[in-house]
Design an enzyme around this catalytic site. Sequence first.
Site, PDB file in Angstrom:
ATOM      1  N   THR A 132      28.593   5.754 -27.098  1.00  0.00           N
ATOM      2  CA  THR A 132      29.597   5.436 -26.645  1.00  0.00           C
ATOM      3  C   THR A 132      30.035   3.884 -26.954  1.00  0.00           C
ATOM      4  OG1 THR A 132      29.346   6.863 -24.731  1.00  0.00           O
ATOM      5  CG2 THR A 132      31.185   5.278 -24.524  1.00  0.00           C
ATOM      6  N   THR A 133      29.074   3.015 -26.918  1.00  0.00           N
ATOM      7  CA  THR A 133      29.452   1.883 -27.350  1.00  0.00           C
ATOM      8  C   THR A 133      29.422   1.607 -28.633  1.00  0.00           C
ATOM      9  OG1 THR A 133      28.332   0.901 -25.318  1.00  0.00           O
ATOM     10  CG2 THR A 133      28.708  -0.665 -27.220  1.00  0.00           C
ATOM     11  N   CYS A 177      14.960   5.522 -27.915  1.00  0.00           N
ATOM     12  CA  CYS A 177      15.756   6.331 -28.398  1.00  0.00           C
ATOM     13  C   CYS A 177      15.424   7.641 -29.075  1.00  0.00           C
ATOM     14  CB  CYS A 177      16.688   5.601 -29.281  1.00  0.00           C
ATOM     15  SG  CYS A 177      15.884   4.653 -30.686  1.00  0.00           S
ATOM     16  N   LYS A 228      23.715 -10.937 -29.978  1.00  0.00           N
ATOM     17  CA  LYS A 228      23.801 -10.946 -28.840  1.00  0.00           C
ATOM     18  C   LYS A 228      22.730  -9.846 -28.209  1.00  0.00           C
ATOM     19  CE  LYS A 228      26.353  -8.250 -26.394  1.00  0.00           C
ATOM     20  NZ  LYS A 228      25.409  -8.175 -25.161  1.00  0.00           N
ATOM     21  N   GLU A 263      22.583   2.283 -34.961  1.00  0.00           N
ATOM     22  CA  GLU A 263      21.325   3.083 -34.447  1.00  0.00           C
ATOM     23  C   GLU A 263      21.710   3.297 -33.052  1.00  0.00           C
ATOM     24  OE1 GLU A 263      18.565   4.426 -32.510  1.00  0.00           O
ATOM     25  OE2 GLU A 263      17.649   2.401 -32.621  1.00  0.00           O
ATOM     26  N   SER A 275       7.187   5.875 -35.478  1.00  0.00           N
ATOM     27  CA  SER A 275       7.915   4.586 -35.825  1.00  0.00           C
ATOM     28  C   SER A 275       6.815   3.799 -36.658  1.00  0.00           C
ATOM     29  CB  SER A 275       8.432   3.741 -34.787  1.00  0.00           C
ATOM     30  OG  SER A 275       9.511   4.415 -34.163  1.00  0.00           O
TER      31      SER A 275
END
Length: 535
Positions: free
Chosen positions: A287-288, A340, A228, A306, A498
């Site tokens: 939060t999600t 992030c 999604k 993450e 990264s």
Amino acid sequence: MATCIWLRSCGARRLGSTFPGCRLRPRAGGLVPASGPAPGPAQLRCYAGGLAGLSAALLRTDSFVGGRWLPAAATFPVQDPASGAALGMVADCGVREARAAVRAAYEAFCRWREVSAKERSSLLRKWYNLMIQNKDDLARIITAESGKPLKEAHGEILYSAFFLEWFSEEARRVYGDIIYTPAKDRRALVLKQPXGVAAVITPWNFPSAMITRKVGAALAAGCTVVVKPAEDTPFSALALAELASQAGIPSGVYNVIPCSRKNAKEVGEAICTDPLVSKISFTGSTTTGKILLHHAANSVKRVSMELGGLAPFIVFDSANVDQAVAGAMASKFRNTGQTCVCSNQFLVQRGIHDAFVKAFAEAMKKNLRVGNGFEEGTTQGPLINEKAVEKVEKQVNDAVSKGATVVTGGKRHQLGKNFFEPTLLCNVTQDMLCTHEETFGPLAPVIKFDTEEEAIAIANAADVGLAGYFYSQDPAQIWRVAEQLEVGMVGVNEGLISSVECPFGGVKQSGLGREGSKYGIDEYLELKYVCYGGL
């Protein structure tokens, strides 16, 4: 089939005056840019001009389920964040489509888990090769839907493809164990087996890389996935589906169900609570993430999260100022501060503070150029939407009202409602919003500190811990600080950390599990102990 809203018969009349720059025309299987330049001010033209000549096959607008492109009962618009113009209408999947995708993935899993590691490796390598062959088109899709400067979008596509390459190799390195037990007539085996169907929910800021980092590991392990994508950036996920199909990835192994913001909550809940889903992988806000953890708890699903961060960037007196400024620029302003692992607060020791702030401000003025992501030389594109701009603006106003000083920037940019000036603040204190709320924008607040202990205390006060950075030339201090920072990743004299080869993830409320590296595939594998007796 969903089509570009500019040329849907009723949509053209309704939206023509609102979005004059968007000039895409439909062709079977996707959207195709219309010929001719887009009208309007150059800096605010719809990104359709940047999509000219793009492969029609990559511009998909329907969901991809069970190897087929399927429309939904409704569609939703995807907008160019630079101008607000609509790029196209995409299938707005609901609970019914989500459940169908899960079932398609489950049916495919029953076959995919039996495919040899060598064959899975080969298919992932083909997918990687197709990404490299289509890297320019894929990059332009990212810039069109997210506003990311094209140079950075090219970098993301390579980063994204490298995850498929990496996990194509890791697929053949899933080893078990043989354990000799105390009993002479027994032997113990440890098998690693794919967990099952994985629900993958990804963000808009890296719309390609956050998919392949998860999906590459899942498919290498023998799992199947339902993706999604973020409602702001579905085109990248759908383009990856087209290339997966071209690579020969079997039907149902990779499924994509785009949906609008209105449907996102119920679709997310549907795929996370479906009993046929064994694994949830999410990148997004804390939060999600907590909501999804609640959904997973009811059926005790495996989870990778993450989540948000509040990355400290510490500059000690012993630091090389030029190196620290270069690292600050890279860490803070990549993707206009919308990452992030982006530095959220700059802690600078008193002895080097003034020199650092001066050099940082000069570097910002010299090297940062705000503009359309397709324009050559642009380093700072738009924020994803006006809500994101409002958050940055709120933090700046709050800081100034409490005594902070604007060194450079500090307000919305004249280019449009989704643009904000790269901003540097000094005289920042810990009671300001920007020091304890993730900004996700081009704001660099500087806090002055005196001692190493003080800096560590400020950095570790956050309830999240994804990444942290610090600059020092003192070897003993480097070891102390690296070990004491409560984060999952540390950059020492380095602002970009990264890498596909290294584990990505955080501690505290920044998440669970690790992605990428040799550890990433373990998130999609179950251990099974088998005891052989009577030997």
